[in-house]
Design an enzyme around this catalytic site. Structure first.
Site, PDB file in Angstrom:
ATOM      1  N   ASP A 138       1.747   4.939   0.363  1.00 10.92           N
ATOM      2  CA  ASP A 138       1.319   6.166   1.023  1.00 10.92           C
ATOM      3  C   ASP A 138       1.570   7.377   0.122  1.00 10.92           C
ATOM      4  O   ASP A 138       2.647   7.515  -0.460  1.00 10.92           O
ATOM      5  CB  ASP A 138       2.095   6.320   2.335  1.00 10.92           C
ATOM      6  CG  ASP A 138       1.454   7.285   3.295  1.00 10.92           C
ATOM      7  OD1 ASP A 138       0.302   7.035   3.685  1.00 10.92           O
ATOM      8  OD2 ASP A 138       2.095   8.285   3.648  1.00 10.92           O
ATOM      9  N   HIS A 193      -6.455   5.728   9.404  1.00 12.97           N
ATOM     10  CA  HIS A 193      -5.507   6.361  10.319  1.00 12.97           C
ATOM     11  C   HIS A 193      -5.380   7.871  10.072  1.00 12.97           C
ATOM     12  O   HIS A 193      -4.819   8.587  10.899  1.00 12.97           O
ATOM     13  CB  HIS A 193      -4.134   5.700  10.182  1.00 12.97           C
ATOM     14  CG  HIS A 193      -3.530   5.843   8.815  1.00 12.97           C
ATOM     15  ND1 HIS A 193      -4.052   5.216   7.715  1.00 12.97           N
ATOM     16  CD2 HIS A 193      -2.468   6.557   8.379  1.00 12.97           C
ATOM     17  CE1 HIS A 193      -3.332   5.537   6.648  1.00 12.97           C
ATOM     18  NE2 HIS A 193      -2.365   6.351   7.021  1.00 12.97           N
ATOM     19  N   ASP A 194      -5.890   8.346   8.951  1.00 13.91           N
ATOM     20  CA  ASP A 194      -5.816   9.769   8.617  1.00 13.91           C
ATOM     21  C   ASP A 194      -7.113  10.524   8.888  1.00 13.91           C
ATOM     22  O   ASP A 194      -7.182  11.733   8.650  1.00 13.91           O
ATOM     23  CB  ASP A 194      -5.457   9.943   7.134  1.00 13.91           C
ATOM     24  CG  ASP A 194      -4.004   9.608   6.837  1.00 13.91           C
ATOM     25  OD1 ASP A 194      -3.145   9.877   7.698  1.00 13.91           O
ATOM     26  OD2 ASP A 194      -3.722   9.060   5.758  1.00 13.91           O
ATOM     27  N   ARG A 211      -5.617   7.012  16.016  1.00 13.93           N
ATOM     28  CA  ARG A 211      -4.570   5.979  15.994  1.00 13.93           C
ATOM     29  C   ARG A 211      -4.331   5.380  17.374  1.00 13.93           C
ATOM     30  O   ARG A 211      -3.310   4.725  17.589  1.00 13.93           O
ATOM     31  CB  ARG A 211      -3.269   6.577  15.452  1.00 13.93           C
ATOM     32  CG  ARG A 211      -3.411   7.256  14.102  1.00 13.93           C
ATOM     33  CD  ARG A 211      -2.061   7.671  13.550  1.00 13.93           C
ATOM     34  NE  ARG A 211      -2.205   8.481  12.333  1.00 13.93           N
ATOM     35  CZ  ARG A 211      -1.272   8.586  11.393  1.00 13.93           C
ATOM     36  NH1 ARG A 211      -0.137   7.924  11.520  1.00 13.93           N
ATOM     37  NH2 ARG A 211      -1.468   9.340  10.332  1.00 13.93           N
ATOM     38  N   GLU A 237      -2.527   5.198  -2.151  1.00 13.95           N
ATOM     39  CA  GLU A 237      -3.323   6.112  -1.341  1.00 13.95           C
ATOM     40  C   GLU A 237      -3.428   7.429  -2.095  1.00 13.95           C
ATOM     41  O   GLU A 237      -2.424   8.075  -2.379  1.00 13.95           O
ATOM     42  CB  GLU A 237      -2.675   6.376   0.017  1.00 13.95           C
ATOM     43  CG  GLU A 237      -3.562   7.233   0.908  1.00 13.95           C
ATOM     44  CD  GLU A 237      -2.795   8.284   1.694  1.00 13.95           C
ATOM     45  OE1 GLU A 237      -3.406   8.902   2.572  1.00 13.95           O
ATOM     46  OE2 GLU A 237      -1.612   8.518   1.407  1.00 13.95           O
ATOM     47  N   ASP A 264      -6.880  12.703  13.881  1.00 14.22           N
ATOM     48  CA  ASP A 264      -5.494  12.289  14.051  1.00 14.22           C
ATOM     49  C   ASP A 264      -4.801  13.217  15.059  1.00 14.22           C
ATOM     50  O   ASP A 264      -4.916  14.441  14.941  1.00 14.22           O
ATOM     51  CB  ASP A 264      -4.819  12.378  12.670  1.00 14.22           C
ATOM     52  CG  ASP A 264      -3.427  11.795  12.630  1.00 14.22           C
ATOM     53  OD1 ASP A 264      -2.966  11.292  13.657  1.00 14.22           O
ATOM     54  OD2 ASP A 264      -2.812  11.859  11.555  1.00 14.22           O
ATOM     55  N   ARG A 273       0.863  -1.174   0.000  1.00 18.59           N
ATOM     56  CA  ARG A 273       0.000   0.000   0.000  1.00 18.59           C
ATOM     57  C   ARG A 273       0.902   1.227   0.000  1.00 18.59           C
ATOM     58  O   ARG A 273       1.725   1.401   0.882  1.00 18.59           O
ATOM     59  CB  ARG A 273      -0.914   0.008   1.213  1.00 18.59           C
ATOM     60  CG  ARG A 273      -1.794   1.271   1.293  1.00 18.59           C
ATOM     61  CD  ARG A 273      -1.630   1.885   2.664  1.00 18.59           C
ATOM     62  NE  ARG A 273      -2.384   3.100   2.825  1.00 18.59           N
ATOM     63  CZ  ARG A 273      -1.857   4.258   3.212  1.00 18.59           C
ATOM     64  NH1 ARG A 273      -0.560   4.364   3.439  1.00 18.59           N
ATOM     65  NH2 ARG A 273      -2.601   5.311   3.377  1.00 18.59           N
TER      66      ARG A 273
END
Length: 311
Positions: A66, A161-162, A210, A95, A206, A64
């Site tokens: 980023d 997570h973002d 997380r 992403e 964020d 994946r």
């Protein structure tokens, strides 16, 4: 230095103290993450060798990438050839938050994180800014812009997570996440379940999204967990959900409901989503089998709920 051409340096001496703009290219102007010159064959080989090493060493299933849209098409084409030569069915996920069709033409990535799906679910359920027909229209627009082979592979997510957790964006309305999970697991695409969603984990923006996984059962929502398990069971056991052709689609704004009929060679299913907060009647499907509840359907779907009916 032999590494001089590995980076994009504007001038010497290098500058990157806190509070000042670096004089070399970086990710997000952060001097701790200098940008690599991936058109340098040595750099390209270094990066692809790392990717291939972990495929060979650990037999990983995919990469994946980023912020993948900040890397050139030139590199991604070469990266794909390198990793697919090691493992043909390896998955390459990018992403990217905006339109990604130029990365999905068959010679770069296999799929992307489907943020348009996420944003439309937020608009529909969390913010209540759009009606059900607009939701369906927006997803149809996305589908129409992509190669038809890509659409079933889109990485459908409801948070990450973002982002803040979906539950947080819905003001802790668990019924809204209950329905969002049904959309995520029953509509075309590959569901990407962010850890803890299955237990209704909370988390604001964020870095709060997380926070560590809730392993203590005292904090786990078992009812939500069972709902996710049932959705996954139905998805895995009925290929029609993933592979079936859409036969009919009805989005009723006044009722706030969506009915999608899918068919393959073996079965026909009606996927029903009630996006209103009130119960809705679907008497035409009464007494047919509801796969999500493993019982005959009584014709009624409670508010913010879904059903999968065998026709």
């Amino acid at each position: 230095s032999r590494y001089l051409d590995w980076y994009f340096i504007e001038r010497f001496p290098l500058k990157g103290e806190k509070g000042e703009t670096p004089n070399f290219k970086c990710f997000g102007y952060y001097d701790g993450m200098p940008k690599l010159n991936l058109k340098n064959p040595e750099v390209e080989k270094f990066v692809t060798d790392v990717a291939c090493y972990w495929i060979k060493e650990c037999d990983i299933d995919g990469w994946r990438m980023d912020v993948g849209d900040e890397i050139s098409h030139f590199f991604w084409k070469r990266f794909r050839k390198a990793v697919k030569a090691v493992k043909k069915d390896l998955l390459i996920i990018g992403e990217i938050w905006h339109y990604a069709g130029d990365f999905l033409e068959g010679d770069e990535w296999d799929t992307v994180m489907n943020y348009p799906f996420y944003l439309n679910l937020i608009d529909l359920l969390a913010d209540e800014k759009i009606n059900v027909s607009q939701f369906i229209q927006n997803l149809g627009y996305l589908k129409g812009r992509l190669n038809k082979k890509c659409y079933p592979l889109m990485w459908n997510l409801i948070d990450s997570h973002d982002t803040a957790r979906f539950l947080h964006l819905c003001d802790d309305n668990k019924k809204k996440q209950h329905l969002a999970a049904a959309f995520q697991l029953l509509l075309p695409g590959m569901p990407m379940i962010y850890y803890g969603d299955e237990f209704a984990m909370p988390g604001a923006n964020d870095p709060d999204c997380r926070r560590g996984m809730y392993w203590d059962e005292e904090y786990q929502d078992k009812e939500m967990f069972e709902w996710y398990k049932q959705l996954l069971k139905v998805r895995k056991n009925h290929a029609c959900i993933v592979e079936g052709e859409p036969m009919e689609l009805a989005a009723r704004d006044e009722e706030e409901t969506i009915v999608l009929t899918r068919k393959n060679g073996e079965e026909t299913l009606a996927l029903i989503f009630n996006c209103s907060s009130s119960a809705r009647m679907f008497n035409e499907y009464a007494q047919k089998y509801d796969l999500l509840r493993e019982n005959p359907f009584d014709g009624k779907i409670e508010g913010l709920d879904a059903a999968v009916i065998v026709l």
